[in-house]
Design a protein around this motif. Structure first.
Motif: not given
Length: 262
Positions: A158-170
């Protein structure tokens, strides 16, 4: 199961946005996220299919739920892409973290089933320890396994930074009530494989890269003619299994999966 613990609680705090690593529950202020780790499972299955000599690959798994089953199925489809004669033997532990059972089942898959590649869906890399002791090929989960030899072929990560960046940006943009499901894969680099062993040939690596490009172009893992291991057709020519089914109705196994002990 995390969402089930808070599904009522979040209603008491409508001004707070909650995120759950699960697809079990949704709400106006409860959003869900995960990563398409099954895509990386498929890629690792290609490697396993090429590397097996016995045509038996062992898979130690916690329990049959949608996420675990989806991973087993994607892995097996990858195996079959590389080696149509190979099978995947799944041994259940009924627990996410039971070192003794995981190690025992890994040994049995090697000694009784003649598995020469092992992988797993558990919290810890106990299966890799057994594989290392036997000189058996292994494929990890979550992250790379430090200190392993060349027989450790790769790991799905898993490379969670990608997902967290997206949801926090939204969230910052005020979109947290618009997007309530995040499920990213190779197209966002949200999952992938760790370094691949030097024992894996360039030809195999090239096929993995080809498969990766195919997935990014259209995620066609669960695509075309797919039979389950009971002989029932689950997907027909030209069809693709929907995300809804992948998320919530993966209660079956593809052809090529055998359950240990049955």
């Amino acid at each position: 199961g995390y969402a089930s613990e808070v599904v009522e609680l979040v209603k008491e705090y409508p001004e707070i946005t909650f995120y759950s690593e699960s697809f079990d529950y949704y709400g106006e202020n409860l959003n869900c996220y995960f990563a398409r780790i099954y895509q990386a499972r498929y890629l690792s299955g290609i490697i396993a299919g090429y590397k097996t000599d016995t045509n038996v690959i062992g898979y130690v798994a916690a329990m049959p739920n949608n996420e675990v089953n989806r991973g087993i199925n994607a892995f097996t489809l990858g195996v079959k892409r590389a080696n149509p004669d190979a099978k995947v033997v799944v041994a259940w532990t009924d627990s996410w973290d039971d070192a003794d059972t995981e190690k025992q089942l890994a040994k049995e898959l090697i000694e009784r089933e003649n598995a020469d590649v092992l992988t797993y869906h558990q919290n810890n890399p106990n299966v890799i320890e057994v594989a290392e002791a036997y000189g058996t090929y292994s494929i990890g989960y979550h992250e790379a396994y430090e200190g392993a030899g060349d027989h450790f072929l790769t790991a799905v990560e898993f490379r969670w930074d990608t997902t967290y960046e997206e949801l926090l940006s939204d969230y910052v943009k005020g979109k947290s009530y618009v997007v309530n499901t995040y499920w990213f894969g190779l197209e966002k680099n949200a999952i992938g494989l760790t370094d691949i062993s030097s024992l894996v040939s360039q030809e195999v690596i090239d096929d993995v890269e080809t498969a990766k490009r195919e997935i990014i172009a259209g995620d066609k893992i669960f695509f075309g003619v797919i039979y389950d291991n009971q002989g029932n057709i689950r997907c027909r020519d030209g069809e693709i299994i929907s995300d809804q089914v992948l998320m919530n109705n993966m209660d079956w196994f593809v052809e090529g999966v055998e359950i240990y002990g049955e």
